[in-house]
Structures are given as C-alpha cells and as structure tokens.
Design a protein around this motif. Sequence first.
Motif, mmCIF file in Angstrom:
data_model
loop_
_atom_site.group_PDB
_atom_site.id
_atom_site.type_symbol
_atom_site.label_atom_id
_atom_site.label_comp_id
_atom_site.label_asym_id
_atom_site.label_seq_id
_atom_site.Cartn_x
_atom_site.Cartn_y
_atom_site.Cartn_z
ATOM 1 N N PHE A 177 0.834 -1.211 0.000
ATOM 2 C CA PHE A 177 0.000 0.000 0.000
ATOM 3 C C PHE A 177 0.866 1.258 0.000
ATOM 4 C CE2 PHE A 177 -3.778 -2.371 2.016
ATOM 5 C CZ PHE A 177 -4.446 -2.440 0.801
ATOM 6 N N SER A 178 1.939 1.222 0.772
ATOM 7 C CA SER A 178 2.827 2.382 0.841
ATOM 8 C C SER A 178 3.484 2.650 -0.509
ATOM 9 C CB SER A 178 3.887 2.156 1.919
ATOM 10 O OG SER A 178 4.751 3.258 2.008
ATOM 11 N N LYS A 179 4.015 1.592 -1.137
ATOM 12 C CA LYS A 179 4.675 1.746 -2.429
ATOM 13 C C LYS A 179 3.684 2.085 -3.540
ATOM 14 C CE LYS A 179 8.855 1.048 -1.099
ATOM 15 N NZ LYS A 179 9.780 2.212 -1.085
ATOM 16 N N ASP A 180 2.457 1.642 -3.386
ATOM 17 C CA ASP A 180 1.431 1.905 -4.397
ATOM 18 C C ASP A 180 0.754 3.254 -4.178
ATOM 19 O OD1 ASP A 180 0.279 1.027 -6.738
ATOM 20 O OD2 ASP A 180 -1.407 0.034 -5.750
ATOM 21 N N GLU A 181 1.302 4.027 -3.233
ATOM 22 C CA GLU A 181 0.801 5.363 -2.914
ATOM 23 C C GLU A 181 -0.685 5.351 -2.549
ATOM 24 O OE1 GLU A 181 1.967 8.108 -6.002
ATOM 25 O OE2 GLU A 181 4.003 8.217 -5.189
ATOM 26 N N LYS A 182 -1.002 4.427 -1.639
ATOM 27 C CA LYS A 182 -2.341 4.368 -1.052
ATOM 28 C C LYS A 182 -2.160 4.608 0.449
ATOM 29 C CE LYS A 182 -4.158 1.166 -4.540
ATOM 30 N NZ LYS A 182 -4.697 -0.183 -4.809
ATOM 31 N N PRO A 183 -1.933 5.855 0.811
ATOM 32 C CA PRO A 183 -1.505 6.154 2.185
ATOM 33 C C PRO A 183 -2.516 5.806 3.265
ATOM 34 C CG PRO A 183 -2.032 8.168 0.995
ATOM 35 C CD PRO A 183 -2.039 7.071 -0.013
ATOM 36 N N VAL A 184 -3.796 6.020 2.994
ATOM 37 C CA VAL A 184 -4.812 5.748 4.017
ATOM 38 C C VAL A 184 -4.818 4.263 4.366
ATOM 39 C CG1 VAL A 184 -7.274 5.807 4.547
ATOM 40 C CG2 VAL A 184 -6.229 7.707 3.296
ATOM 41 N N GLU A 185 -4.813 3.421 3.321
ATOM 42 C CA GLU A 185 -4.802 1.975 3.541
ATOM 43 C C GLU A 185 -3.497 1.533 4.197
ATOM 44 O OE1 GLU A 185 -5.528 3.554 0.803
ATOM 45 O OE2 GLU A 185 -7.196 2.668 -0.302
ATOM 46 N N ALA A 186 -2.390 2.138 3.752
ATOM 47 C CA ALA A 186 -1.085 1.782 4.310
ATOM 48 C C ALA A 186 -1.024 2.106 5.798
ATOM 49 C CB ALA A 186 0.022 2.522 3.566
ATOM 50 N N ILE A 187 -1.485 3.289 6.177
ATOM 51 C CA ILE A 187 -1.455 3.695 7.586
ATOM 52 C C ILE A 187 -2.298 2.743 8.430
ATOM 53 C CG2 ILE A 187 -2.170 5.495 9.208
ATOM 54 C CD1 ILE A 187 -1.392 7.523 6.958
ATOM 55 N N ARG A 188 -3.452 2.356 7.891
ATOM 56 C CA ARG A 188 -4.345 1.448 8.632
ATOM 57 C C ARG A 188 -3.681 0.089 8.882
ATOM 58 N NH1 ARG A 188 -7.299 -2.450 6.660
ATOM 59 N NH2 ARG A 188 -7.223 -1.630 4.537
ATOM 60 N N VAL A 189 -3.149 -0.526 7.813
ATOM 61 C CA VAL A 189 -2.585 -1.868 7.950
ATOM 62 C C VAL A 189 -1.267 -1.832 8.732
ATOM 63 C CG1 VAL A 189 -1.764 -3.905 6.715
ATOM 64 C CG2 VAL A 189 -3.699 -2.620 5.819
ATOM 65 N N CYS A 190 -0.422 -0.832 8.455
ATOM 66 C CA CYS A 190 0.840 -0.715 9.200
ATOM 67 C C CYS A 190 0.568 -0.552 10.701
ATOM 68 C CB CYS A 190 1.638 0.481 8.700
ATOM 69 S SG CYS A 190 2.284 0.302 7.025
ATOM 70 N N SER A 191 -0.466 0.196 11.023
ATOM 71 C CA SER A 191 -0.815 0.408 12.437
ATOM 72 C C SER A 191 -1.254 -0.902 13.086
ATOM 73 C CB SER A 191 -1.922 1.459 12.562
ATOM 74 O OG SER A 191 -1.474 2.714 12.080
ATOM 75 N N GLU A 192 -1.954 -1.747 12.328
ATOM 76 C CA GLU A 192 -2.352 -3.058 12.854
ATOM 77 C C GLU A 192 -1.125 -3.902 13.170
ATOM 78 O OE1 GLU A 192 -4.962 -4.874 10.013
ATOM 79 O OE2 GLU A 192 -6.524 -3.356 10.237
ATOM 80 N N VAL A 193 -0.143 -3.850 12.279
ATOM 81 C CA VAL A 193 1.105 -4.593 12.506
ATOM 82 C C VAL A 193 1.815 -4.065 13.751
ATOM 83 C CG1 VAL A 193 3.387 -5.155 11.581
ATOM 84 C CG2 VAL A 193 1.399 -5.117 10.056
#
Length: 467
Positions: free
Chosen positions: A279-295
């Motif tokens: 998500f981060s590399k695909d420039e989808k920041p909202v989704e990236a922040i959500r999933v990274c926060s879960e990790v």
Amino acid sequence: MVAPGSVTSRLGSVFPFLLVLVDLQYEDGDPDNYIAYYRRATVFLAMGKSKAALPDLTKVIQLKMDFTAARLQRGHLLLKQGKLDEAEDDFKKVLKSNPSENEEKEAQSQLIKSDEMQRLRSQALNAFGSGDYTAAIAFLDKILEVCVWDAELRELRAECFIKEGEPRKAISDLKAASKLKNDNTEAFYKISTLYYQLGDHELSLSEVRECLKLDQDHKRCFAHYKQVKKLNKLIESAEELIRDGRYTDATSKYESVMKTEPSIAEYTVRSKERICHCFSKDEKPVEAIRVCSEVLQMEPDNVNALKDRAEAYLIEEMYDEAIQDYETAQEHNENDQQIREGLEKAQRLLKQSQKRDYYKILGVKRNAKKQEIIKAYRKLALQWHPDNFQNEEEKKKAEKKFIDIAAAKEVLSDPEMRKKFDDGEDPLDAESQQGGGGNPFHRSWNSWQGFNPFSSGGPFRFKFHFN
C-alpha cells in the motif's frame, strides 16, 4: 600384484591413520587378533568417529574378556550414549579384572558418575511426568553434559522446551537427535512443524523433505509437506509480484496466505507487514497507515512497518507523525540509510510546510498527477483572477492569491522543479537558490495581466482578456 607391505608403506607416509586400517586388512589372516581391532578402534577415536570405534571395542572384549583398557573406553562411549546400565557393567568388570591402579581409579570414578546420571534421569522423568518442565530441563542439562550422545534425552528436553514456549531451543536438541539416531523421521517432522509455527516456511519445507527422504510414505510428513509447499508457493509468488511492482496483485496473494494459514499468528503478522509495504509503495496512504498500524499494535518495534507507515504519512502530509515513526525505527536500526534519509526528508518537509506549500495552494495531494495539477490550477486561476474583484482591498488579496497559484502551477508542473520541492527545497525561494536572483513570482500584478490561465504552457504565453 602389488605386495601388501609396499601399499601400506606408501599410504602410511601420507595418511598415518589409514596405515592401521590397511594393516588390519593384511594381518596374518587371523580374525581373532584382538590387538588389530583395538588399534583400529583407537584410530577411529582419534578421528572423532566414536560410533565406528564401538564395534571394534566390542570385538576386542569378546576376544579377550580381561582387556581392561578396551572395557574402559567402551564404558566411556556407552556413558556418552546414555546407556548407563551397559556402561556400569563395563566399569564393574574392569574392577574385577585385576586392573592397574589408574584403571581402578578411573573405573570407580566413572561408576560414581554413572550412578549420578541414573539418579538425575529418574528425577528428570518424574519432573516431566508431573508437568514441572523447568525442573526437568535443569536435570536434563546436567545429564547431557555427560551423556552428550543420548538422542532420547535430547528429544525429552526438546519436549520440555516446547512446553515452556522455547521452540528454537527445542529445534537445536531435535537437530542433534536427528543425527544421533538413524532414520529419525519423528525428529525431522517435529523440527519442520516448529519452523512452520515460527513462520519460517522455507526451513520447514527443507526439514519435512528430509523426513520424506527417509520414508516417502510417512503420513504426517506428507500431509505437512503439502500444506507447507502450498503456503511457500503463495509467498514466493507474492514476493515476485512485489519485485515487479504489481502491488495490488501482491496484496491479493498475501490475503490468500492469511486464509491458507489463519491459525498461526506469525503468518498473519508477516502478511500484513507486506501488505502495508504494498500500500505504501502503491501510494495508497490511508490503507497503508491502517494496515501498518495493525502490525505495529502487535509488534511495536517492527522497523519495516514503521518505515512504510512513515512514507504513507509523508504522502498524507502528516510530517510530525512521519518523523516520530522514522525516529522510532532509527532507535532499533541506527545504521539503516533509508531510515536516515527518510527522517531528513520528513524534517525538511515539515520545515517547508511551515512556509509556502504549493500542494496546499492548489489543494492537491503530494502524489497528484500532472493533469490534476493543471486542472486545479485552471479552476483556482479563474476563481482568483484579480479582474473579478472591484473592491480595492479584495483585489489586492486576489492578486497575492493569484501569484501563489501561478507559482504553484509552475513548480508542480515542471518535473525537475517539483522534485526539488518534494525533497524539501523551494526552487522559487531566493534563500535556497545559491546565486539566484530572487523569486520570479514575487512581482506586481501588472506583469501578470493578460495571460491565459487555461493554457498548459505556463503564465507567460497567451493572453486572455476578462471583460
């Protein structure tokens, strides 16, 4: 035909250990020559091949029951193998065979040690049976200092480590047991399952294959092999997609990984970590922040998730949050150049955001395409054209706004200037331009009259008159 003596002479000059082995072959044809067997046994011992020495020592004792040196050496080997009753029998017979003073002392010492091992093994088994695995491990530690080749005791300690939640220590003992006992399919199976539970699918696959080499019809190993192979294939495919930049497809693969093995948390965490990266590399920041926060809820010190979330925060212009993530990541990996560069960039962008932010002026995201930038510019240029305002105060406000809009468009539509700005440098800021002549957009409104905000070539080319 080459004479035996010449063969052994040449071999002996290069490989002294082989001399005795060959001599045994060419001995006078006497199969009852116990000295030859004993000499070969001592060579095996010197070479560290204790298992190979044991049959020769046994043969020596069969041929000469009162050969105390051979009994002592065999007793030592049996003790190391954990065959305590057999070892004790050898040491007792040494004492009954008119030993030398040193042999007698050695045999008595080894008997005492063997008795101690018997007592400790009994205590270890009792502790294991009662579920006191910590105590069992303590007893087994002491036994295995002496009985280093006892595969069963290593397997027992491995079970204790598993019960105590220390799988890597269990793996170490099981690996030793797999070498000490022939065709130990059970050890390979357990090693494979432990690696699998730890999330190391590649080592798990390697170990279960060893089990199947020994027994291709082993039901548990074969069933486990199919499961690991399926998971391994999914992960390899996902990683290849990431290398190819196909992040959406890679995300889908890692979602399949979680469905394939939902019962082991490690695969869920690792899959989410990689989805966060995609998500981060695909420039989808909202989704990236959500999933990274879960990790990071599960693993607060996960450096990869911290870096990927920081990049997503940068896209979302959440510079303070990005800096915090980079700093946390740096605490755990201070030599990572990517973290250092990311932190420096986030700090520059924070400082820059406190000045003039061309993205905010046009109201676009930092990852906006050129078409989005031109569209936003045209809309705002038409809205804030000073000719639209009659009130003098409003006209001055519009002039300033209009100049900022034109500057933003000029910087963000030019790849080179935009890159400088994204790296934290304002290409129109006189202070950041060495030898520059100041900001070309800091000029009066008069110099902008008559340009077309709908042209795609900048504010210098066409005239557009407002009525």
